[in-house]
Design a protein around this motif. Structure first.
Motif, PDB file in Angstrom:
ATOM      1  N   THR A   1      48.001  33.087  39.120  1.00  0.00           N
ATOM      2  CA  THR A   1      48.829  33.548  38.009  1.00  0.00           C
ATOM      3  C   THR A   1      50.270  33.107  38.251  1.00  0.00           C
ATOM      4  O   THR A   1      50.693  32.916  39.396  1.00  0.00           O
ATOM      5  CB  THR A   1      48.801  35.086  37.859  1.00  0.00           C
ATOM      6  OG1 THR A   1      49.267  35.687  39.067  1.00  0.00           O
ATOM      7  CG2 THR A   1      47.401  35.581  37.535  1.00  0.00           C
TER       8      THR A   1
ATOM      9  N   LYS B   1      47.124  33.285  33.587  1.00  0.00           N
ATOM     10  CA  LYS B   1      46.173  32.882  34.622  1.00  0.00           C
ATOM     11  C   LYS B   1      45.793  31.425  34.391  1.00  0.00           C
ATOM     12  O   LYS B   1      45.366  31.061  33.285  1.00  0.00           O
ATOM     13  CB  LYS B   1      44.935  33.782  34.542  1.00  0.00           C
ATOM     14  CG  LYS B   1      43.902  33.548  35.609  1.00  0.00           C
ATOM     15  CD  LYS B   1      42.772  34.562  35.417  1.00  0.00           C
ATOM     16  CE  LYS B   1      41.620  34.330  36.330  1.00  0.00           C
ATOM     17  NZ  LYS B   1      40.533  35.299  36.077  1.00  0.00           N
TER      18      LYS B   1
ATOM     19  N   LYS C   1      43.135  30.130  32.009  1.00  0.00           N
ATOM     20  CA  LYS C   1      41.932  30.860  32.405  1.00  0.00           C
ATOM     21  C   LYS C   1      41.925  32.301  31.890  1.00  0.00           C
ATOM     22  O   LYS C   1      41.024  33.061  32.219  1.00  0.00           O
ATOM     23  CB  LYS C   1      41.773  30.846  33.929  1.00  0.00           C
ATOM     24  CG  LYS C   1      41.400  29.458  34.436  1.00  0.00           C
ATOM     25  CD  LYS C   1      40.111  28.995  33.805  1.00  0.00           C
ATOM     26  CE  LYS C   1      39.779  27.564  34.114  1.00  0.00           C
ATOM     27  NZ  LYS C   1      38.632  27.084  33.351  1.00  0.00           N
ATOM     28  N   ASN C   2      42.922  32.672  31.068  1.00  0.00           N
ATOM     29  CA  ASN C   2      42.871  33.974  30.405  1.00  0.00           C
ATOM     30  C   ASN C   2      41.778  33.909  29.341  1.00  0.00           C
ATOM     31  O   ASN C   2      41.606  32.877  28.688  1.00  0.00           O
ATOM     32  CB  ASN C   2      44.200  34.313  29.727  1.00  0.00           C
ATOM     33  CG  ASN C   2      45.323  34.478  30.719  1.00  0.00           C
ATOM     34  OD1 ASN C   2      45.927  33.501  31.139  1.00  0.00           O
ATOM     35  ND2 ASN C   2      45.598  35.713  31.106  1.00  0.00           N
TER      36      ASN C   2
ATOM     37  N   LEU D   1      44.611  33.547  43.223  1.00  0.00           N
ATOM     38  CA  LEU D   1      43.457  34.419  42.974  1.00  0.00           C
ATOM     39  C   LEU D   1      42.184  33.864  43.607  1.00  0.00           C
ATOM     40  O   LEU D   1      41.374  34.614  44.134  1.00  0.00           O
ATOM     41  CB  LEU D   1      43.231  34.595  41.469  1.00  0.00           C
ATOM     42  CG  LEU D   1      44.394  35.196  40.679  1.00  0.00           C
ATOM     43  CD1 LEU D   1      44.078  35.191  39.192  1.00  0.00           C
ATOM     44  CD2 LEU D   1      44.713  36.591  41.169  1.00  0.00           C
TER      45      LEU D   1
END
Length: 187
Positions: free
Chosen positions: A12, A71, A86-87, A178
């Motif tokens: 993020t 993200k 990637k959200n 992450l």
């Protein structure tokens, strides 16, 4: 090829007192902006309203809007990173690239020439995942044409955009890892 996968990751991007995301999430959908068009110092007609929902921006945290961090998948190419969202939602797997007047936003994943970004540490030195030890790391982003990612406004628009800027306008982001070693293909 293995080095490309080993240096790819999901993380993020955050700022301490601002939210970063697509304008439709920071404000509301649609994120409309009425822009005054100029060309070479001359006014070229009536203002036009554009939907900037797909563009990236920042907004002070105390003003509300999306508190979800942006993200991204950082896909290493050997010449830098190609970033994809990637959200969850309509922009999942869209690439981050220049969309309008140096401003970055979500584009289709099949773009032929996506913008490539280099990560810089707090000393201004290029880094890859192999050099990132901490889970949370301060970084700046630079495009392949040596422009920094920073905040920019547009006359007539109420938004602050993420755009290709000069060094004096760069933003230092908090990069939070992450997942490390994610697969290359449409992860």
């Amino acid at each position: 090829m293995n080095n490309l996968i080993e240096n790819s990751f999901i993380a993020t991007l955050r700022m301490r007192d601002h939210n970063i995301n697509l304008l439709e999430l920071l404000h509301e959908k649609p994120a409309l902006a009425t822009i005054h068009l100029f060309s070479g110092g001359f006014f070229t007609g009536a203002s036009q309203t554009f939907d900037h929902s797909h563009l990236l921006g920042i907004r002070p945290a105390q003003q509300g809007g999306s508190a979800h961090p942006l993200k991204l998948h950082f896909r290493y190419t050997g010449n830098g990173y190609v970033l994809s969202i990637k959200n969850s939602g309509a922009y999942y797997n869209k690439l981050i690239s220049e969309c309008w007047r140096n401003i970055l936003g979500a584009v289709n994943s099949d773009e032929d020439n996506p913008t490539t970004f280099t990560l810089l540490d707090h000393h201004g030195k290029p880094i890859t995942l192999s050099k990132i030890i901490s889970t949370h790391t301060p970084v700046s982003l630079v495009t392949e044409d040596d422009k920094y990612v920073g905040g920019e406004t547009a006359k007539g628009s109420p938004y602050v955009y993420l755009a290709r800027t000069k060094e004096r306008s760069k933003i230092t982001f908090a990069l939070s890892i992450l997942e490390r070693k994610v697969p290359h293909a449409n992860s």
